[in-house]
Design an enzyme around this catalytic site. Structure first.
Site, PDB file in Angstrom:
ATOM      1  N   ASP A  74      -7.400  -1.521   4.898  1.00  0.00           N
ATOM      2  CA  ASP A  74      -6.507  -2.668   3.878  1.00  0.00           C
ATOM      3  C   ASP A  74      -7.439  -4.404   4.639  1.00  0.00           C
ATOM      4  O   ASP A  74      -6.652  -5.044   4.264  1.00  0.00           O
ATOM      5  CB  ASP A  74      -5.275  -2.692   3.654  1.00  0.00           C
ATOM      6  CG  ASP A  74      -4.467  -0.720   3.578  1.00  0.00           C
ATOM      7  OD1 ASP A  74      -5.349  -0.359   2.583  1.00  0.00           O
ATOM      8  OD2 ASP A  74      -3.240  -1.248   4.040  1.00  0.00           O
ATOM      9  N   ASP A  87       0.579  -1.271   0.383  1.00  0.00           N
ATOM     10  CA  ASP A  87       0.002   0.046  -0.262  1.00  0.00           C
ATOM     11  C   ASP A  87       0.890   1.497   0.511  1.00  0.00           C
ATOM     12  O   ASP A  87       2.124   1.372   0.500  1.00  0.00           O
ATOM     13  CB  ASP A  87      -1.222   0.196   0.969  1.00  0.00           C
ATOM     14  CG  ASP A  87      -2.020   0.823   1.724  1.00  0.00           C
ATOM     15  OD1 ASP A  87      -2.623   1.819   0.047  1.00  0.00           O
ATOM     16  OD2 ASP A  87      -1.862   1.890   2.339  1.00  0.00           O
ATOM     17  N   ASP A 125      -1.516  -1.278   6.860  1.00  0.00           N
ATOM     18  CA  ASP A 125      -1.108  -0.264   7.794  1.00  0.00           C
ATOM     19  C   ASP A 125      -2.092  -1.150   8.732  1.00  0.00           C
ATOM     20  O   ASP A 125      -2.441  -0.656  10.359  1.00  0.00           O
ATOM     21  CB  ASP A 125      -1.497   0.673   7.999  1.00  0.00           C
ATOM     22  CG  ASP A 125      -2.435   1.041   7.941  1.00  0.00           C
ATOM     23  OD1 ASP A 125      -3.774   0.234   7.099  1.00  0.00           O
ATOM     24  OD2 ASP A 125      -2.824   2.777   7.028  1.00  0.00           O
TER      25      ASP A 125
END
Lengths: 126, 637
Positions: B526, B332, B522
């Site tokens: 997600d 990410d 994190d």
């Protein structure tokens, strides 16, 4: 030329092999037991001696459930029980029974085994 | 009987000493007077004390149509013992020492196993013992010392230099540096001030501070870590399925091989009864599958606990196994590769630009403003009067009696000088946010900000590439920004403009191409992507763990943890494979040797030696697992 004793040993040996195969590999239904209802709880007792008796313990869904392990064996491996699906690994104790609570919120099967994964048992919630 | 296996071992060992001396004197044709009677008495004592529990356990198992290592030990020792009694009565040579020494060695193996298992599980509970025992809690305006168990959420607690933080909480006043290495694996002390989170069991180094307890007891981070690791230790790795299936049929098959060994030696090769019997006993003793059973759980136990100490929490054996097979890492962007907050990247114009901007922005709470103030650092700032925040545009105020402003073009009242305009365009093309600074109605310069990559992002990516991993960046941000960041850190593939709901679909698409994908995020926004990926690696903020979302949880907000986690998982899993390999080799080589297959080459394994080899195989597997304690994180390339 084989002597009588050699023939005898050969025959007895083959019989023993057949017996070993039949005794250990033959189809057998494992002993299952429904846990006792005590007040608002269910309590299952498992005796640990050369394995687990009963090997399969059945709980009813939705009622708080506890298993009491009664250790009667002094070999290293059986002194530990692990429920890998539940992430539980507990030392058993010869002096006092070890209590393990089992989630009964949904229908499930939990396998348990000794420390070295040589002895197996099962808990069924239904 | 409440004797421990270790005590039983020592008693049996002492009882076996006369037989040992006799064995050593045998080549010199020296016989103790009454040596057979001595052997009978001492062996009987050893059997009663040490071997009988195995016999009993084996019998209980036999009644249930089950066979296990105890069955083999019981068959081997009882065969040697009862044959020797029969031999003594009929004046043949006796083999009491076989029964005695096999028992002694099996006990040694069991005792060592208990001890080492204890050591391995101890590592974890040692973590909990590192908690502070007491806390200084404010009660009726005074700080008094109370046991840590009596601390409640909401209590105000004072911590002085050299003391441990008793529970989790938030600093109310004071500032300090905390040594958090115990919990997060971070070796450098971390600076903490008002409103920062503190973690229980971390060590206060320099300052005194007061904090409000938020989590106590089982809710603290440390307690959660210990719980998490405990579950991992009790879990199964898929590789174990093989040994599980094997364990059901292994022992009965060994019994059959032992019978076949006996029959072949006695009936076909016409060997003496006692020789045939000793071969059969050796087979049963060496085939004890203890090492096979210990291979996975012990490595899992040590590996997960050691990883936890380094700030890498591995959820279970399955996660460990999958992590060792990863081919592609998807990151990410925001907060994972980047810091997740803007930082000043460029300052253009007159020298006083930053000083003016920072002076104006000190009063603002906007993230961009804070980034500018951070950049100014120890710069002497001027007092601001008449401060005004113009929503969505910027701020204005008076600096030393002069009008000053900072903000976007919308705040500007005058035209932009052409050279600054060009600079601004270039910066904006590089996906940066540009703020204009004016003083005395004149634009003096501009400041560009961007969410910058973490300091070690580039090193981490190049290390991963060197180790053969494909790296991909996944983000909802626009392609310009994403490509810019990817170039800076050295990620070749970018999936930009992906809606949060589509992230897991992108990962599934990679999996469909045969990639084994780890997603690094994190752990808060997600969750679907983390669970779709073969392995979800959740980067912690260091204060709470996203336990539910990740297969691997990193305690530190540090990308290097990804490299560390993959390396630790790999090492642990390789150790499991090595252990299984050794355990299987022991049995596949040991059984034919014990059965006397290599007698013509001079390889003979007496039952005593087989017992020793068996104990040694368990101990070597345990030592191999304990060696994982020496794992070190590899440096970034």
């Amino acid at each position: 030329m084989m002597m009588l004793s050699q023939w005898l040993v050969l025959i007895i040996g083959l019989l023993l092999i057949a017996f070993t195969a039949w005794w250990f590999f033959g189809k057998r239904h494992s002993v299952s037991q429904v846990a006792d209802r005590v007040g608002s709880e269910q309590i299952g007792r498992i005796t640990v001696a050369g394995g687990y008796s009963p090997e399969t313990l059945v709980f009813k869904r939705g009622i708080p459930a506890t298993i009491k392990f009664d250790l009667r064996d002094s070999t290293a491996c059986l002194s530990e029980v692990s429920f890998s699906q539940l992430g539980i690994k507990e030392k058993l104790n010869r002096q006092a029974q070890t209590e393990i609570s089992i989630p009964t919120d949904k229908v499930a099967e939990f396998n348990f085994a000794c420390g070295m994964n040589m002895f197996h048992g099962k808990v069924i919630v239904k | 009987m409440k004797l421990s296996n270790m005590t039983k071992f020592w008693i049996s060992f002492v009882l076996a000493i006369p037989m040992l001396i006799q064995m050593l004197l045998m080549p010199f044709h020296f016989m103790f007077p009454g040596h057979n009677e001595i052997a009978l008495v001492t062996t009987t004592l050893i059997m009663g004390l040490a071997a009988f529990p195995y016999w009993r356990s084996a019998w209980q198992a036999f009644k249930k149509h089950a066979a296990n290592m105890n069955t083999l030990i019981a068959l081997g020792t009882s065969a040697a013992y009862f044959y020797s009694i029969f031999a003594m009565l009929t004046h043949r040579p006796v083999y009491f020492e076989s029964a005695a020494f096999v028992t002694v060695f099996v006990l040694l193996g069991d005792a060592m196993e208990e001890k080492m298992n204890h050591n391995a599980s101890q590592a974890l509970s040692a973590l909990l013992k590192l908690q502070a025992k007491s806390a200084q809690v404010s009660r009726a305006g005074h700080f008094i010392t109370v046991p840590v168990a009596e601390v409640k959420p909401g209590d105000l607690i004072r911590v002085r230099p050299g003391e441990k933080v008793p529970v989790d909480g938030i600093i109310v006043s004071g500032s300090t540096d905390l040594d958090e290495s115990l919990v997060t694996g971070e070796s450098m002390p971390v600076h903490k001030q008002s409103k920062d989170h503190v973690i229980g069991a971390t060590l206060n180094t320099t300052g005194t501070f007061t904090f409000k307890a938020t989590q106590v007891g089982a809710d603290t981070l440390l307690a959660q870590i210990v719980d998490f690791v405990k579950q991992a230790q009790a879990s199964h790795a898929p590789i174990q399925n093989l040994t599980d299936q094997l364990s059901h049929i292994f022992v009965p098959i060994v019994i059959m091989i032992a019978i076949i060994t006996f029959v072949i030696w006695y009936s076909i090769l016409a060997a003496p009864l006692v020789k045939s019997l000793l071969f059969a006993i050796s087979v049963m003793v060496i085939a004890c599958p203890c090492a096979l059973g210990l291979a996975t759980p012990t490595a899992l136990m040590v590996g997960t606990a050691k990883s936890a100490k380094m700030g890498v929490l591995i959820k279970n054996g399955e996660a460990l196994q999958k992590a060792s097979q990863i081919t592609t890492l998807v990151f990410d962007k925001t907060g994972t590769i980047t810091k997740g907050e803007p930082a000043v990247t460029d300052i253009i114009g007159k020298p006083e630009v930053l000083q003016v901007a920072a002076s104006l922005e000190t009063a603002s709470e906007h993230p961009l403003a804070q980034a500018i103030v951070r950049r100014a650092g120890s710069l002497q700032l001027s007092p601001v009067t008449d401060f005004k925040a113009v929503a969505g545009k910027g701020v204005t105020g008076q600096l030393n009696g002069k009008d000053a402003a900072i903000g976007s073009t919308k705040l500007l009242t005058e035209d932009l000088p052409i050279e600054l305009k060009q600079e601004a365009d270039t910066l904006q093309q590089a996906a940066k946010t540009v703020l204009y600074v004016s003083l005395n109605q004149k634009i003096i310069g501009l400041i560009a900000l961007q969410d910058t990559p973490k300091n070690n992002a580039k090193a981490v990516m190049s290390t991963l590439a060197k180790r053969g991993f494909k790296t991909i960046m996944l983000t909802g941000d626009n392609p310009a920004v994403a490509t810019q960041i990817a170039q800076q850190v050295g990620i070749s593939e970018v999936l930009a403009g992906v809606l949060p709901t589509d992230k897991s679909a992108k990962i599934a698409a990679l999996q469909a191409k045969g990639e084994k994908v780890a997603f690094v995020g994190d752990g808060i926004n997600d969750a679907p992507a983390l669970s779709t990926a073969d392995i979800g690696i959740a980067m912690g903020s260091g204060t709470d763990i996203a336990i539910e979302s990740g297969d691997i949880v990193l305690m530190q907000d540090d990308l290097a943890g990804v490299v560390k986690a993959l390396a630790l998982a790999n090492k642990t899993f390789n150790r499991i494979k090595l252990n299984l390999f050794w355990a299987l080799i022991y049995n596949t080589l040991g059984i034919p040797i014990a059965a006397g297959l290599f007698v013509s080459l001079g390889f003979v394994l007496s039952p005593e030696l087989a017992g020793l080899a068996m104990a040694f195989s368990s101990i070597s597997v345990l030592l191999s697992s304990l060696a994982l304690n020496r794992m070190k994180p590899a440096p970034l390339a």
